[in-house]
Design a protein around this motif. Structure first.
Motif, short mmCIF file in Angstrom:
data_model
loop_
_atom_site.label_atom_id
_atom_site.label_comp_id
_atom_site.label_asym_id
_atom_site.label_seq_id
_atom_site.Cartn_x
_atom_site.Cartn_y
_atom_site.Cartn_z
N ASP A 212 42.90 30.31 39.18
CA ASP A 212 41.84 31.26 39.45
C ASP A 212 41.43 31.26 40.92
N PRO A 215 44.46 33.72 45.53
CA PRO A 215 44.22 35.16 45.72
C PRO A 215 45.37 35.99 45.14
N HIS A 216 45.00 37.04 44.39
CA HIS A 216 45.99 37.94 43.79
C HIS A 216 47.04 37.15 43.00
N MET A 217 46.56 36.23 42.17
CA MET A 217 47.45 35.27 41.51
C MET A 217 48.55 35.93 40.68
N ASP A 246 46.05 45.26 41.85
CA ASP A 246 45.49 44.46 40.75
C ASP A 246 44.02 44.83 40.60
N ARG A 257 37.77 34.81 38.04
CA ARG A 257 37.63 35.42 39.36
C ARG A 257 38.80 36.32 39.74
N ASN A 258 40.00 36.01 39.26
CA ASN A 258 41.16 36.82 39.60
C ASN A 258 41.26 38.04 38.68
N ARG A 367 51.80 41.28 47.76
CA ARG A 367 50.48 40.72 48.06
C ARG A 367 49.78 41.55 49.13
#
Length: 383
Positions: A212, A215-217, A246, A257-258, A367
């Motif tokens: 989580d 970033p941008h997992m 996303d 959070r993601n 990404r």
């Protein structure tokens, strides 16, 4: 996971694991050749290189070690940051002879030929560098790194020393994906026109986990197996652009959070393309990850991680393959077997770190696009 055979379709038996030969144990019905290309893990004949696992946590104990045990891989030793993580490993996996007290002790062990690095992404390149300095071949977890420039000196060091560095892109050896790759390589569907993936299953636990905080997992980590296999199927083509986005979805808890939905689109200069889509934390009694590979002469349809199957439609004939094995754990045997074959045969593995750079570049472009709200990112690279 299991696969069935559709009534009335052509049936082709799966290819089992044939150590050394790399061939299917029996012929089946397939386009052109009359036999099914082999798709199971392949290991070299004779004594196998010896392995130690650096970072023997949950994934190593639930996938790496069972896969290696099934193929008589000699796991000399293991190490984890916390001693309690590995204290029961020799009891549960009797082939493991040592629990190393430190990374340095593991790397100094003269019995170790290959270091399987399964640590978290942070610091992974440092572990790769240390293993190469110790004269060991390397299998490293994915994503190998998001610092492509930092990887290049290590690749040069490995070349100078005659060492092999492979990446644990185990999805390539998921039976459905692996056989699809072999069929595409054999020309079963002609020139690939388009690749489509749909993630039609619940997401793994993300809220409150280290994922989580990435970033941008979904774009930079979770989808990497899908990006990598897509690149394999589009191999030889020139990329023109990448676009990704996303977003949070209805019902996603604030603690997560993601974003829980993501898409990645790749466009090639010849008009071929690919679309990868995660719609969210899907609610379904029948989870699966269906995929389609359309070509100028035919179509491959299949699914992994639920409702596993693969079929080839070419002309008037549809062949549905009765597959053997599953991604977990055959994929993990496949990546190690390919590295061992490369070491014994003195060649680069097909899952080499150098080959993986293109997958990393696609991921980084995705990404960047997601960070810019889905803007199209030019990426003139060869797949």
């Amino acid at each position: 996971m299991s696969s069935g055979t559709a009534p009335g379709s052509g049936t082709a038996p799966g290819s089992g694991v044939a150590r050394g030969s790399g061939t299917a144990p029996g012929p089946g019905v397939a386009w052109g050749s009359g036999t099914v290309p082999s798709y199971g893990p392949r290991f070299p004949d004779g004594p196998l290189p010896r392995v130690a696992i650096l970072g023997c946590g949950q994934i190593a104990q639930t996938a790496h070690l069972p896969a290696y045990a099934a193929h008589d891989v000699d796991v000399v030793g293991v190490w984890s940051r916390r001693r309690e993580t590995t204290e029961t490993v020799p009891e549960r996996f009797p082939g493991v002879r040592k629990v190393h007290a430190s990374v340095e002790e593991l790397l100094a062990d003269p019995e170790v030929d290959i270091v399987d690095i399964a640590t978290p992404a942070e610091g992974r390149l440092e572990h790769v560098a240390a293993a190469l300095a110790a004269g060991k071949h390397v299998l490293a977890q994915k994503p190998l790194t998001l610092d492509v420039e930092g990887l290049r000196p290590l690749l040069a060091q490995a070349r100078r020393r005659g060492l092999r560095v492979a990446v644990n892109q185990n999805g390539r050896w998921a039976p459905q994906w692996r056989l699809a790759t072999r069929l595409i390589e054999d020309g079963a569907i002609g020139d690939v026109v388009g690749v489509t993936h749909l993630h039609d299953k619940p997401l793994p636990p993300l809220a409150g986990t280290p994922f989580d905080d990435v970033p941008h997992m979904l774009v930079t980590d979770y989808l990497l197996h899908w990006v990598d296999i897509t690149r394999c199927w589009l191999r030889g083509k020139q990329v023109a652009t990448v676009r990704a986005d996303d977003a949070r979805v209805p019902g996603q808890p604030a603690a997560a959070r993601n974003p829980w939905s993501a898409s990645v689109e790749v466009r090639c200069t010849d008009g071929a393309g690919a679309l990868l889509r995660i719609v969210g934390d899907v609610r379904t009694r029948h989870p699966s990850c269906p995929f389609w590979v359309h070509g100028t002469d035919g179509t491959l349809r299949g699914s992994i991680l639920g409702r596993d199957h693969l079929e080839l439609e070419r002309g008037e004939t549809t062949t549905r393959y009765a597959l053997e094995g599953a991604w977990f754990v055959d994929g993990f045997a496949g990546v190690m077997g390919e590295l061992m074959c490369a070491v014994v045969e003195d060649r680069e593995p097909s899952n080499s770190a150098a080959d993986n750079v293109a997958s990393l570049e696609l991921t980084l472009a995705a990404r960047d696009s997601a960070q810019r709200g889905g803007a199209v990112v030019p990426l003139p690279i060869q797949l």
